[in-house]
Design a protein around this motif. Structure first.
Motif, PDB file in Angstrom:
ATOM      1  N   ASP A 160     -18.253  15.796  39.581  1.00 19.73           N
ATOM      2  CA  ASP A 160     -17.726  14.467  39.293  1.00 19.73           C
ATOM      3  C   ASP A 160     -16.434  14.520  38.495  1.00 19.73           C
ATOM      4  N   PHE A 161     -16.387  15.454  37.525  1.00 23.48           N
ATOM      5  CA  PHE A 161     -15.200  15.556  36.677  1.00 23.48           C
ATOM      6  C   PHE A 161     -14.910  17.002  36.320  1.00 23.48           C
ATOM      7  N   LEU A 162     -13.627  17.296  36.177  1.00 26.71           N
ATOM      8  CA  LEU A 162     -13.170  18.568  35.627  1.00 26.71           C
ATOM      9  C   LEU A 162     -12.614  18.267  34.246  1.00 26.71           C
ATOM     10  N   PHE A 163     -13.312  18.734  33.222  1.00 28.72           N
ATOM     11  CA  PHE A 163     -12.878  18.512  31.847  1.00 28.72           C
ATOM     12  C   PHE A 163     -11.898  19.627  31.486  1.00 28.72           C
ATOM     13  N   VAL A 164     -10.620  19.275  31.313  1.00 27.87           N
ATOM     14  CA  VAL A 164      -9.568  20.257  31.073  1.00 27.87           C
ATOM     15  C   VAL A 164      -9.412  20.465  29.568  1.00 27.87           C
ATOM     16  N   MET A 165      -9.647  21.684  29.120  1.00 31.27           N
ATOM     17  CA  MET A 165      -9.629  22.001  27.692  1.00 31.27           C
ATOM     18  C   MET A 165      -8.198  22.288  27.233  1.00 31.27           C
ATOM     19  N   SER A 166      -7.495  21.230  26.856  1.00 37.02           N
ATOM     20  CA  SER A 166      -6.093  21.357  26.430  1.00 37.02           C
ATOM     21  C   SER A 166      -6.013  21.761  24.956  1.00 37.02           C
ATOM     22  N   TYR A 167      -6.516  22.935  24.673  1.00 37.45           N
ATOM     23  CA  TYR A 167      -6.475  23.492  23.315  1.00 37.45           C
ATOM     24  C   TYR A 167      -6.664  24.999  23.398  1.00 37.45           C
ATOM     25  N   ASP A 168      -6.539  25.654  22.254  1.00 40.82           N
ATOM     26  CA  ASP A 168      -6.535  27.125  22.219  1.00 40.82           C
ATOM     27  C   ASP A 168      -5.456  27.663  23.156  1.00 40.82           C
ATOM     28  N   MET A 169      -4.279  27.087  23.066  1.00 40.49           N
ATOM     29  CA  MET A 169      -3.199  27.389  23.992  1.00 40.49           C
ATOM     30  C   MET A 169      -2.140  28.314  23.391  1.00 40.49           C
ATOM     31  N   LYS A 222     -10.305  12.685  38.837  1.00 41.79           N
ATOM     32  CA  LYS A 222     -11.380  13.640  38.533  1.00 41.79           C
ATOM     33  C   LYS A 222     -11.070  14.478  37.297  1.00 41.79           C
ATOM     34  N   LEU A 223      -9.874  14.359  36.755  1.00 45.83           N
ATOM     35  CA  LEU A 223      -9.473  15.162  35.605  1.00 45.83           C
ATOM     36  C   LEU A 223      -9.680  14.393  34.305  1.00 45.83           C
ATOM     37  N   LEU A 224     -10.335  15.033  33.354  1.00 46.60           N
ATOM     38  CA  LEU A 224     -10.506  14.474  32.020  1.00 46.60           C
ATOM     39  C   LEU A 224      -9.694  15.318  31.041  1.00 46.60           C
ATOM     40  N   MET A 225      -8.949  14.659  30.184  1.00 46.71           N
ATOM     41  CA  MET A 225      -8.139  15.366  29.192  1.00 46.71           C
ATOM     42  C   MET A 225      -8.977  15.722  27.973  1.00 46.71           C
ATOM     43  N   GLY A 226      -9.048  17.014  27.660  1.00 48.98           N
ATOM     44  CA  GLY A 226      -9.735  17.468  26.456  1.00 48.98           C
ATOM     45  C   GLY A 226      -8.743  17.676  25.336  1.00 48.98           C
ATOM     46  N   VAL A 227      -8.954  17.013  24.201  1.00 49.04           N
ATOM     47  CA  VAL A 227      -8.054  17.157  23.046  1.00 49.04           C
ATOM     48  C   VAL A 227      -8.823  17.764  21.877  1.00 49.04           C
ATOM     49  N   PRO A 228      -8.124  18.482  20.994  1.00 54.38           N
ATOM     50  CA  PRO A 228      -8.805  19.128  19.873  1.00 54.38           C
ATOM     51  C   PRO A 228      -8.882  18.233  18.639  1.00 54.38           C
ATOM     52  N   TRP A 229     -10.066  18.156  18.066  1.00 54.09           N
ATOM     53  CA  TRP A 229     -10.223  17.508  16.763  1.00 54.09           C
ATOM     54  C   TRP A 229     -10.358  18.586  15.686  1.00 54.09           C
ATOM     55  N   TYR A 230      -9.608  19.642  15.853  1.00 51.18           N
ATOM     56  CA  TYR A 230      -9.595  20.758  14.914  1.00 51.18           C
ATOM     57  C   TYR A 230      -8.224  21.417  14.977  1.00 51.18           C
ATOM     58  N   GLY A 231      -7.977  22.320  14.031  1.00 54.09           N
ATOM     59  CA  GLY A 231      -6.730  23.072  14.035  1.00 54.09           C
ATOM     60  C   GLY A 231      -6.996  24.525  13.702  1.00 54.09           C
ATOM     61  N   TYR A 232      -5.900  25.293  13.553  1.00 48.61           N
ATOM     62  CA  TYR A 232      -6.013  26.710  13.202  1.00 48.61           C
ATOM     63  C   TYR A 232      -5.260  27.003  11.918  1.00 48.61           C
ATOM     64  N   ASP A 233      -5.943  27.716  11.042  1.00 46.40           N
ATOM     65  CA  ASP A 233      -5.393  28.150   9.762  1.00 46.40           C
ATOM     66  C   ASP A 233      -4.959  29.611   9.915  1.00 46.40           C
ATOM     67  N   TYR A 234      -3.645  29.858   9.885  1.00 44.46           N
ATOM     68  CA  TYR A 234      -3.098  31.202  10.058  1.00 44.46           C
ATOM     69  C   TYR A 234      -2.655  31.783   8.718  1.00 44.46           C
ATOM     70  N   ILE A 235      -2.975  33.048   8.472  1.00 36.66           N
ATOM     71  CA  ILE A 235      -2.465  33.755   7.292  1.00 36.66           C
ATOM     72  C   ILE A 235      -1.128  34.382   7.668  1.00 36.66           C
ATOM     73  N   CYS A 236      -0.103  34.114   6.858  1.00 34.29           N
ATOM     74  CA  CYS A 236       1.241  34.591   7.155  1.00 34.29           C
ATOM     75  C   CYS A 236       1.525  35.915   6.439  1.00 34.29           C
ATOM     76  N   ARG A 237       2.081  36.860   7.195  1.00 29.96           N
ATOM     77  CA  ARG A 237       2.606  38.061   6.556  1.00 29.96           C
ATOM     78  C   ARG A 237       3.900  37.702   5.837  1.00 29.96           C
ATOM     79  N   PRO A 249      -3.688  40.983  20.348  1.00 26.17           N
ATOM     80  CA  PRO A 249      -2.933  40.720  21.578  1.00 26.17           C
ATOM     81  C   PRO A 249      -3.688  39.832  22.559  1.00 26.17           C
ATOM     82  N   TYR A 250      -2.944  38.878  23.137  1.00 30.33           N
ATOM     83  CA  TYR A 250      -3.435  37.997  24.201  1.00 30.33           C
ATOM     84  C   TYR A 250      -4.575  37.103  23.764  1.00 30.33           C
ATOM     85  N   LYS A 251      -4.681  36.871  22.470  1.00 31.66           N
ATOM     86  CA  LYS A 251      -5.715  35.968  21.975  1.00 31.66           C
ATOM     87  C   LYS A 251      -5.057  34.831  21.208  1.00 31.66           C
ATOM     88  N   SER A 252      -5.539  33.616  21.434  1.00 30.81           N
ATOM     89  CA  SER A 252      -5.017  32.476  20.686  1.00 30.81           C
ATOM     90  C   SER A 252      -5.702  32.346  19.334  1.00 30.81           C
TER      91      SER A 252
END
Length: 369
Positions: free
Chosen positions: A196-205, A237-252, A267-270
């Motif tokens: 019925d629907f494809l829920f598109v996960m528009s996060y962790d990009m 058929k497309l549902l937009m998935g949005v994030p109700w969260y964020g990412y906390d990055y430690i900076c060098r 490498p290659y990981k969000s």
């Protein structure tokens, strides 16, 4: 057929023996036909056709009582079944659906596939649920046995649920673009056609190695939907998935203008940062080094702070402004709706500031109303 002789005696005695041996378990889920709602009509499946879907992914607890039920059309159970939730959702004409996941190597065998699907349908019937959301994120090679098995799984799941539960809904969770993850070669056009629907996960990009950045950059997210549509998938058929969260990055290092090179990289990981819910971030932002900043290229907010150990952090997230921009595209492009991962990430307390923040996040899902 009447039971006779030894078999009949064991039919009467066995439950007692099991009880005495401590082996008798009472299942939390009701039997099909045993309705936990005060009004038995609330156990009937929801058959309404919605002109706009709002998926709420539920991760447990009683916070569902504070969801915006004027908007929610489908609750996905990423938590234990709560009969009270089912009854309440049905009173609001919202569906409640299972979350389904299975190892693809198991369902390559058609018999295993059929058994798994029947098990999900039986479970949904016992709980008086309205369908299933297939969240399968396993790597698949193009034209491999698993590639064909996954497509068959979605096709057969949809066919069986639609037959067995009136008005049932079957959805599938897809990556932000059909080519976003080259290890996941799915036949998205066939999958979308079947369900019925494809829920598109528009996060962790975030895939730029070594730098902090937006979790759901605007232009990139919208390009993902255009890529799905180019496959011949109906936008409805497309549902937009949005994030109700964020990412906390430690900076060098934290360079001007506010560029955070990461202390740790994979490498290659969000997910090189820590995933943090929106409600937690809102308690941090005002006391941060910068307060809320805005990246106009990616249409995303962020802020910097310094921890007790002296390390600089950069936090990227989505808020009502960034979500509203993406949500406007849902209407403009004629998508079937929107949803969030996940609905428990807001502060549902009675704090006045939290009440307004929560209200604004729900409103951002349909900013054009």
């Amino acid at each position: 057929m009447a039971r006779t002789g030894y078999a009949y005696e064991m039919f009467l005695v066995l439950p007692l023996l099991l009880l005495l041996q401590g082996c008798w378990f009472v299942r939390a889920t009701p039997r099909a036909g045993s309705c936990p709602c005060e009004d038995p009509k609330l156990c009937e499946p929801i058959t309404d056709v919605k002109d706009h879907e709002v998926f709420a992914f539920y991760l447990g607890g009683k916070v569902w009582k504070f969801y915006d039920w004027a908007q929610v059309t489908t609750v996905v159970l990423f938590a234990n079944y709560d009969p009270e939730l089912m009854c309440y959702a049905h009173s609001k004409r919202a569906r409640v659906v299972l979350a389904g996941n299975v190892e693809l190597r198991y369902i390559i065998d058609p018999n295993n596939r059929t058994a798994w699907i029947n098990q999900q349908v039986d479970q949904a019937k016992k709980m008086h649920l309205d369908g299933i959301n297939l969240d399968i994120e396993e790597g698949v090679l193009m034209f491999s046995p698993a590639y064909y098995a996954l497509t068959a799984l979605v096709q057969e799941t949809a066919k069986t649920f639609h037959k067995e539960i009136q008005g049932s809904q079957v959805s599938f969770d897809g990556t932000w673009s059909p080519t976003a993850d080259l290890t996941r070669c799915y036949n998205y056009s066939a999958i979308a056609k079947a369900c019925d629907f494809l829920f598109v996960m528009s996060y962790d990009m975030r895939y730029i190695i070594g730098l902090a950045g937006a979790n759901s950059p605007y232009e990139q997210a919208l390009a993902g939907y255009e890529a799905y549509i180019k496959l011949g998938i109906n936008p409805e058929k497309l549902l937009m998935g949005v994030p109700w969260y964020g990412y906390d990055y430690i900076c060098r290092n934290l360079h001007e203008p506010r560029v955070c090179t990461l202390k740790h990289t994979r490498p290659y990981k969000s997910k090189v940062g820590d995933q943090v819910c929106y409600c937690t971030l809102m308690k941090q932002v005002n006391g941060s080094l910068t307060g809320r900043l805005w990246d106009d290229k990616d249409k995303s907010p962020y802020f910097d702070y310094k921890d007790a150990a002296g390390y600089f952090h950069q936090v990227w997230y989505d808020d009502p402004q960034s979500i509203s921009l993406k949500a406007a595209y849902v209407k403009e492009r004629g998508l079937g709706g929107i949803g969030m991962w996940h609905a428990n990430c807001l502060d549902y307390s009675d704090d006045p500031v939290a009440i307004q923040q929560t209200k604004d996040m729900w409103k951002a899902l349909r900013p054009y109303q």
